[in-house]
Design a protein around this motif. Structure first.
Motif, PDB file in Angstrom:
ATOM      1  N   HIS A  18       0.837  -1.192   0.000  1.00 18.63           N
ATOM      2  CA  HIS A  18       0.000   0.000   0.000  1.00 18.63           C
ATOM      3  C   HIS A  18       0.880   1.252   0.000  1.00 18.63           C
ATOM      4  O   HIS A  18       1.989   1.247   0.545  1.00 18.63           O
ATOM      5  N   TRP A  19       0.359   2.322  -0.584  1.00 19.65           N
ATOM      6  CA  TRP A  19       1.164   3.547  -0.715  1.00 19.65           C
ATOM      7  C   TRP A  19       1.583   4.092   0.649  1.00 19.65           C
ATOM      8  O   TRP A  19       2.630   4.752   0.759  1.00 19.65           O
ATOM      9  N   THR A  20       0.794   3.838   1.690  1.00 24.28           N
ATOM     10  CA  THR A  20       1.138   4.361   3.019  1.00 24.28           C
ATOM     11  C   THR A  20       2.416   3.732   3.562  1.00 24.28           C
ATOM     12  O   THR A  20       3.007   4.255   4.518  1.00 24.28           O
ATOM     13  N   PHE A  21       2.843   2.621   2.956  1.00 22.36           N
ATOM     14  CA  PHE A  21       4.091   1.986   3.377  1.00 22.36           C
ATOM     15  C   PHE A  21       5.270   2.937   3.156  1.00 22.36           C
ATOM     16  O   PHE A  21       6.248   2.907   3.900  1.00 22.36           O
ATOM     17  N   VAL A  22       5.145   3.798   2.135  1.00 18.90           N
ATOM     18  CA  VAL A  22       6.197   4.784   1.851  1.00 18.90           C
ATOM     19  C   VAL A  22       6.349   5.739   3.032  1.00 18.90           C
ATOM     20  O   VAL A  22       7.455   6.206   3.336  1.00 18.90           O
ATOM     21  N   LEU A  23       5.238   6.022   3.713  1.00 24.01           N
ATOM     22  CA  LEU A  23       5.293   6.914   4.873  1.00 24.01           C
ATOM     23  C   LEU A  23       6.154   6.315   5.977  1.00 24.01           C
ATOM     24  O   LEU A  23       6.883   7.031   6.669  1.00 24.01           O
ATOM     25  N   LEU A  24       6.056   4.994   6.141  1.00 26.87           N
ATOM     26  CA  LEU A  24       6.871   4.323   7.147  1.00 26.87           C
ATOM     27  C   LEU A  24       8.350   4.458   6.815  1.00 26.87           C
ATOM     28  O   LEU A  24       9.170   4.787   7.695  1.00 26.87           O
ATOM     29  N   LEU A  25       8.697   4.210   5.559  1.00 27.62           N
ATOM     30  CA  LEU A  25      10.098   4.331   5.153  1.00 27.62           C
ATOM     31  C   LEU A  25      10.576   5.778   5.294  1.00 27.62           C
ATOM     32  O   LEU A  25      11.720   6.027   5.709  1.00 27.62           O
ATOM     33  N   LEU A  79       0.758  -5.336   2.067  1.00 28.58           N
ATOM     34  CA  LEU A  79       1.629  -4.816   3.120  1.00 28.58           C
ATOM     35  C   LEU A  79       1.206  -3.397   3.483  1.00 28.58           C
ATOM     36  O   LEU A  79       1.085  -2.527   2.624  1.00 28.58           O
ATOM     37  N   LEU A  80       0.963  -3.179   4.775  1.00 27.22           N
ATOM     38  CA  LEU A  80       0.606  -1.881   5.328  1.00 27.22           C
ATOM     39  C   LEU A  80       1.646  -1.493   6.366  1.00 27.22           C
ATOM     40  O   LEU A  80       2.397  -2.359   6.848  1.00 27.22           O
ATOM     41  N   PRO A  81       1.714  -0.226   6.759  1.00 29.78           N
ATOM     42  CA  PRO A  81       2.696   0.166   7.778  1.00 29.78           C
ATOM     43  C   PRO A  81       2.543  -0.592   9.094  1.00 29.78           C
ATOM     44  O   PRO A  81       3.518  -0.758   9.828  1.00 29.78           O
ATOM     45  N   ILE A  82       1.314  -1.079   9.399  1.00 25.72           N
ATOM     46  CA  ILE A  82       1.101  -1.800  10.660  1.00 25.72           C
ATOM     47  C   ILE A  82       1.237  -3.307  10.505  1.00 25.72           C
ATOM     48  O   ILE A  82       1.065  -4.045  11.482  1.00 25.72           O
TER      49      ILE A  82
END
Length: 359
Positions: A18-25, A79-82
């Motif tokens: 998911h695009w929000t995974f980029v936020l985690l990185l 895959l999500l940030p959580i």
């Protein structure tokens, strides 16, 4: 899932991020920059996160491949940030099968941790005081071992939608049945979720997010299982609507708009002499209006690929499909001809009536 990038397929299962995974990185990179880390250290920290999520993918594949043994397919792993989510078609209803599917994911992490423990040297001669303060080439695999142990322990929490909640439900179901077992496991999960939120206010706000995730996951699981129990033994014929408005493929967009304004329908079945040829949604109509296509036939803008149900299909299967696909409605056929339509709202009303009659 919308806004997701495909990473490929494993055993026919799509792996999405998911695009929000980029936020985690990005957060990891920002944190390292705040510490004054150089580029190599930052890249190593990002590499560690990617290694952790590789283990998460293997965890979800453990669930998916075990479910496949019982005839249950998995469309995708996201895959999500959580964490990761394996989109299984459904969970097995037999307690033994659900137990095996639920245990398969953590078992993968146990195997990873054991392999790392076997290949890594002992920590006895290493400086324990600052060895684990930051990710370094020396502690990279040790930290990965630790994370896999944490994943096992976290998933052991007996709360939906964690694996521990499904293990608890499966064990209880051997004696109490699936519905009662789900109620107990869901109630326990919601109590733990409230505890997470409470602790999160004082120590770590991330626990509030986890608590909300667990609470609503437990609630929705309980509701779905209760609904499926009400629907058991009923056919689609009993839950379908027979009073509905249809369109002909030659009807224009203006004709469809008139019918939209005259009634309560937001979606239409397009049929010709009793044969379903497509479906048309309100959003498709509005888009046609914006494109100034008022006089074109609806056949040019309708959805042609349409899933249908038969009047003799199980109503629980229709409910599960509607929950999974989020489709607005499905045509129902009898002897190949249109006999009715079915949607989530009508099934929920059927459940509400049945529930009222049993009290």
């Amino acid at each position: 899932m919308k806004w997701s990038l495909s990473l490929g397929r494993v055993a026919g299962i799509r792996i999405l991020v998911h695009w929000t995974f980029v936020l985690l990185l990005g957060w990891v990179a920002f944190t390292e920059a705040q510490r004054g880390s150089d580029l190599n250290t930052t890249l190593l920290a990002i590499g560690f996160i990617l290694a952790v999520f590789f283990c998460v993918v293997l965890h979800e594949l453990g669930h998916a491949l075990t479910a496949k043994r019982y005839g249950i397919n998995t469309k995708m792993i996201t895959l999500l940030p959580i964490g990761g989510v394996a989109s299984l078609e459904k969970m097995p209803e037999k307690p033994k099968q659900e137990l095996m599917v639920a245990l398969a994911g953590p078992a993968v992490n146990v195997v990873i941790a054991l392999l790392l423990w076997l290949i890594l040297p002992s920590l006895q001669n290493m400086p324990a005081e600052d060895f684990f303060m930051h990710i370094t080439p020396a502690n990279f695999l040790y930290m990965l071992l630790f994370v896999n142990v944490v994943l096992v322990l976290f998933n052991a929490i007996p709360a939906f939608p964690m694996d521990g909640g499904r293990v608890l439900r499966a064990l209880l179901a051997f004696k109490l049945g699936r519905v009662r077992a789900t109620q107990i496991a869901a109630n326990l999960g919601q109590l733990l979720a409230i505890f997470f939120v409470f602790i999160g206010f004082f120590y770590n706000p991330f626990l509030i997010l986890i608590g909300a995730f667990v609470y609503f996951g437990a609630y929705s699981e309980n509701i779905v299982v209760q609904h499926l129990d009400f629907l058991r033994g009923h056919t689609v014929r009993e839950g379908m609507m027979t009073n509905f408005v249809t369109l002909a493929p030659t009807d224009t967009v203006r004709d469809a708009l008139d019918k939209l304004l005259m009634g309560a329908e937001h979606e239409f079945i397009v049929e010709e002499e009793g044969q379903v040829v497509g479906t048309l949604t309100r959003s498709q109509l509005i888009q046609a209006v914006k494109n100034e296509q008022m006089q074109i036939p609806v056949a040019q803008i309708m959805t042609v690929e349409v899933k249908t149900f038969n009047v003799h299909d199980r109503l629980s299967e229709a409910y599960t499909e509607l929950q999974k696909s989020r489709a607005p409605l499905y045509p129902v056929l009898e002897n190949g001809r249109l006999a009715g339509v079915i949607n989530t709202d009508n099934i929920n009303e059927f459940i509400m009536i049945k529930s009222a009659l049993t009290h």
